[in-house]
Design a protein around this motif. Structure first.
Motif, PDB file in Angstrom:
ATOM      1  N   LEU A  39      -0.343   5.899   4.348  1.00  0.00           N
ATOM      2  CA  LEU A  39      -1.638   5.999   4.994  1.00  0.00           C
ATOM      3  C   LEU A  39      -1.751   7.258   5.627  1.00  0.00           C
ATOM      4  O   LEU A  39      -0.622   7.928   6.244  1.00  0.00           O
ATOM      5  CB  LEU A  39      -1.744   4.695   5.929  1.00  0.00           C
ATOM      6  CG  LEU A  39      -1.795   3.377   5.563  1.00  0.00           C
ATOM      7  CD1 LEU A  39      -1.911   2.232   6.722  1.00  0.00           C
ATOM      8  CD2 LEU A  39      -3.017   3.019   4.596  1.00  0.00           C
ATOM      9  N   SER A  40      -2.859   7.975   5.549  1.00  0.00           N
ATOM     10  CA  SER A  40      -3.103   9.383   6.004  1.00  0.00           C
ATOM     11  C   SER A  40      -4.192   9.330   7.009  1.00  0.00           C
ATOM     12  O   SER A  40      -5.233   8.650   6.917  1.00  0.00           O
ATOM     13  CB  SER A  40      -3.528  10.260   4.964  1.00  0.00           C
ATOM     14  OG  SER A  40      -2.373  10.255   3.761  1.00  0.00           O
ATOM     15  N   SER A  49      -5.588   4.727   2.923  1.00  0.00           N
ATOM     16  CA  SER A  49      -4.443   4.667   1.972  1.00  0.00           C
ATOM     17  C   SER A  49      -4.992   5.398   0.737  1.00  0.00           C
ATOM     18  O   SER A  49      -5.909   6.076   0.348  1.00  0.00           O
ATOM     19  CB  SER A  49      -4.428   3.088   1.679  1.00  0.00           C
ATOM     20  OG  SER A  49      -5.482   2.665   0.708  1.00  0.00           O
ATOM     21  N   ASP A  50      -3.918   5.665   0.122  1.00  0.00           N
ATOM     22  CA  ASP A  50      -4.157   6.455  -1.348  1.00  0.00           C
ATOM     23  C   ASP A  50      -5.223   5.502  -2.383  1.00  0.00           C
ATOM     24  O   ASP A  50      -5.751   6.143  -3.257  1.00  0.00           O
ATOM     25  CB  ASP A  50      -2.776   6.444  -2.175  1.00  0.00           C
ATOM     26  CG  ASP A  50      -1.799   7.503  -1.279  1.00  0.00           C
ATOM     27  OD1 ASP A  50      -2.345   8.237  -0.497  1.00  0.00           O
ATOM     28  OD2 ASP A  50      -0.709   7.715  -1.647  1.00  0.00           O
ATOM     29  N   ALA A  51      -5.129   4.218  -2.206  1.00  0.00           N
ATOM     30  CA  ALA A  51      -6.110   3.650  -2.991  1.00  0.00           C
ATOM     31  C   ALA A  51      -7.502   3.291  -2.497  1.00  0.00           C
ATOM     32  O   ALA A  51      -8.196   3.010  -3.086  1.00  0.00           O
ATOM     33  CB  ALA A  51      -5.729   2.058  -2.870  1.00  0.00           C
ATOM     34  N   GLY A  52      -7.576   4.280  -1.161  1.00  0.00           N
ATOM     35  CA  GLY A  52      -9.031   4.097  -0.728  1.00  0.00           C
ATOM     36  C   GLY A  52      -9.484   3.305   0.140  1.00  0.00           C
ATOM     37  O   GLY A  52     -10.717   2.927   0.608  1.00  0.00           O
ATOM     38  N   GLN A  87       0.842  -1.264  -0.074  1.00  0.00           N
ATOM     39  CA  GLN A  87      -0.014  -0.108   0.062  1.00  0.00           C
ATOM     40  C   GLN A  87       0.923   1.253   0.085  1.00  0.00           C
ATOM     41  O   GLN A  87       1.990   1.239   0.413  1.00  0.00           O
ATOM     42  CB  GLN A  87      -0.671  -0.050   1.219  1.00  0.00           C
ATOM     43  CG  GLN A  87      -1.949  -1.132   1.107  1.00  0.00           C
ATOM     44  CD  GLN A  87      -3.074  -0.603   0.199  1.00  0.00           C
ATOM     45  OE1 GLN A  87      -3.080   0.098  -0.153  1.00  0.00           O
ATOM     46  NE2 GLN A  87      -3.642  -1.967  -0.074  1.00  0.00           N
ATOM     47  N   LYS A  88       0.410   2.132  -0.420  1.00  0.00           N
ATOM     48  CA  LYS A  88       1.094   3.410  -0.325  1.00  0.00           C
ATOM     49  C   LYS A  88       0.670   4.280   1.040  1.00  0.00           C
ATOM     50  O   LYS A  88       0.147   3.582   1.998  1.00  0.00           O
ATOM     51  CB  LYS A  88       0.557   4.523  -1.520  1.00  0.00           C
ATOM     52  CG  LYS A  88       0.842   4.111  -2.945  1.00  0.00           C
ATOM     53  CD  LYS A  88       0.221   4.947  -4.029  1.00  0.00           C
ATOM     54  CE  LYS A  88       0.565   4.392  -5.372  1.00  0.00           C
ATOM     55  NZ  LYS A  88      -0.004   5.402  -6.372  1.00  0.00           N
TER      56      LYS A  88
END
Length: 459
Positions: A20-21, A152-155, A17-18
């Motif tokens: 995490l925010s 994550s950037d992927a949602g 995963q990219k």
């Protein structure tokens, strides 16, 4: 031994995963922070703390009433029958965790903890614990202040957890890497004003009226600590020096305030005491507190009479009052809990989790008997189903619905097609005629005999 899934393979999952925010921004914790109302307030014991706010009676009563009432509603695993009727059932995969969610809480305590977290913090995070088969065997309500939702950037949604020995989170795992996917968390939340993953609790809306009443109570406490004697001004004759004024003030505070308030003071030099603080009755304290208490009840959907405020509506019966309380304060939370457990435990139709409302809406004995009689008499329930409401054993023949014989189908009544029921035909009409003739001859003989006896008597 049961273990947490995904933790062992967590590092590999996160590398795919990219970044995490965290979600929610500053609002997630902003409402919890109660700053000093002025500089140095904490030194004067004037700061406000959330823990102190929860001790306000009306606010405490709203939270406790909702959490305890939902806590007493047992979980039931229901199954949809082919007839369309739901009936209680059991399953080795789901029933044990519903009956005993974890090792240190009963099911009642688990539901109460769920609701306390939601009502106070706005969010409830329940961590799943699985066995080697992947079946959920334990459910833990986490501290919301130790959980951080992340996207994550992927949602995809993840949750960063801090270590907790009570919930068996590994203490040796790095805190910044203890991240679990949304599949391992049941997340219940209140109204999501700022972000879909961050709920705002009703406590946030009840904060200001509760704080106002806390200040009124604190002021009243200080007032009555001084023996209900308000503060005032000591005024002396013109020309009094500052040194004399300080001595007079110290003398007054030492001898006529605190436990000495109300003592008789005799002071010369034309000194006068003038009260300047309003008494509680002048400030309409009771009316102000009642209005604020009603405002506290609003965010919780709590009818004020349920926490001892105001009067009970006269137009509603006891059952109507309970229905009002259930619909406004409890039903949304109950529906959310049922749906989240179905989703979190992967319970699909024809099975489903339900909270039994019987302990909440239980009627008095006479009312229950009246309702059961009408249901059985109206053909809605069998006699044994009616007896089960009173914990009575079934009777032989009691599993049949009984109806009165004169009841007819509505279609026949509307079309006037009711069949007339006629007497069966006599198989031997000649025999009936012979019996009638014999009966008539007997009657004639009896009449003739009476006449003869009467004539003999006259002679």
């Amino acid at each position: 031994m049961a273990n947490l899934t995904v933790l062992g393979a967590l590092r590999g999952a996160l590398t795919r995963q990219k970044a995490l925010s965290p979600v929610g921004g500053t609002w997630r914790n902003a409402w919890r922070i109660i700053s000093e109302p002025f500089a140095g307030a904490w030194q004067k014991n004037a700061e406000e703390k959330r823990g102190d706010l929860l001790t306000y009676p009306t606010l405490y009563a709203c939270i406790y009433r909702i959490s305890s009432d939902i806590g007493k509603l047992p979980f039931r695993l229901m199954q949809l029958q082919p007839s369309g009727v739901w009936s209680e059932t059991s399953s080795s995969a789901y029933s044990p965790v519903l009956r005993k969610p974890n090792g240190y809480q009963t099911a009642n305590q688990f539901r109460e903890s769920w609701m306390l977290s939601k009502l106070i913090q706005g969010n409830t995070y329940v961590l799943k614990r699985r066995d080697n088969r992947g079946v959920v065997v334990d459910l833990y309500v986490l501290d919301p202040q130790r959980v951080l939702p992340m996207v994550s950037d992927a949602g995809y949604v993840y949750y960063q957890l801090q270590t907790d020995a009570l919930n068996s989170l590994p203490a040796d795992y790095p805190a910044d890497q203890l991240v679990v996917p949304a599949s391992e968390i049941i997340h219940d939340r209140c109204m999501t004003v700022h972000h879909p993953l961050v709920g705002v609790p009703p406590l946030a809306a009840a904060y200001w009226p509760a704080l106002k009443n806390m200040k009124i109570m604190r002021s009243a406490t200080d007032f009555f600590t001084n023996n209900a004697q308000p503060g005032g001004i000591l005024s002396g004759p013109a020309g009094m020096t500052e040194a004399d004024a300080d001595k007079l003030k110290a003398y007054w505070n030492e001898n006529f305030t605190g436990p000495n308030a109300g003592r008789v003071a005799v002071i010369g030099a034309d000194v006068k005491f003038t009260s300047f603080a309003m008494k509680s009755i002048d400030a309409q304290m009771i009316e102000q507190m009642k209005y604020s208490d009603e405002q506290i009840c609003q965010p919780f959907g709590m009818p004020p009479f349920k926490v001892g405020i105001g009067t009970i509506p006269a137009a509603l019966s006891v059952d109507g009052l309970n229905q009002l309380y259930y619909a406004d304060a409890l039903q949304p939370h109950i529906e959310h809990m049922e749906a989240l457990l179905d989703d979190g435990l992967k319970i699909d139709r024809p099975l489903g989790v339900e909270l039994n409302l019987e302990p909440l809406l239980r009627m008095d004995e006479g009312k229950r008997a009246e309702v059961a009689t009408k249901l059985v008499g109206g053909g809605v329930e069998t006699p044994n189903e009616g007896r089960s409401r009173f914990n009575r054993p079934p009777l032989e023949g009691g599993d049949t619905v009984y109806m009165q014989q004169q009841d007819i189908p509505l279609e026949q009544a509307r079309l006037n097609t009711i069949k007339r029921i006629e007497a069966p035909a006599d198989p031997d009409p000649d025999a009936d005629a012979e019996e009638i003739r014999a009966f008539m001859n007997t009657q004639k003989a009896i009449t003739a005999m009476k006449k003869a006896m009467g004539a003999a008597h006259d002679l």
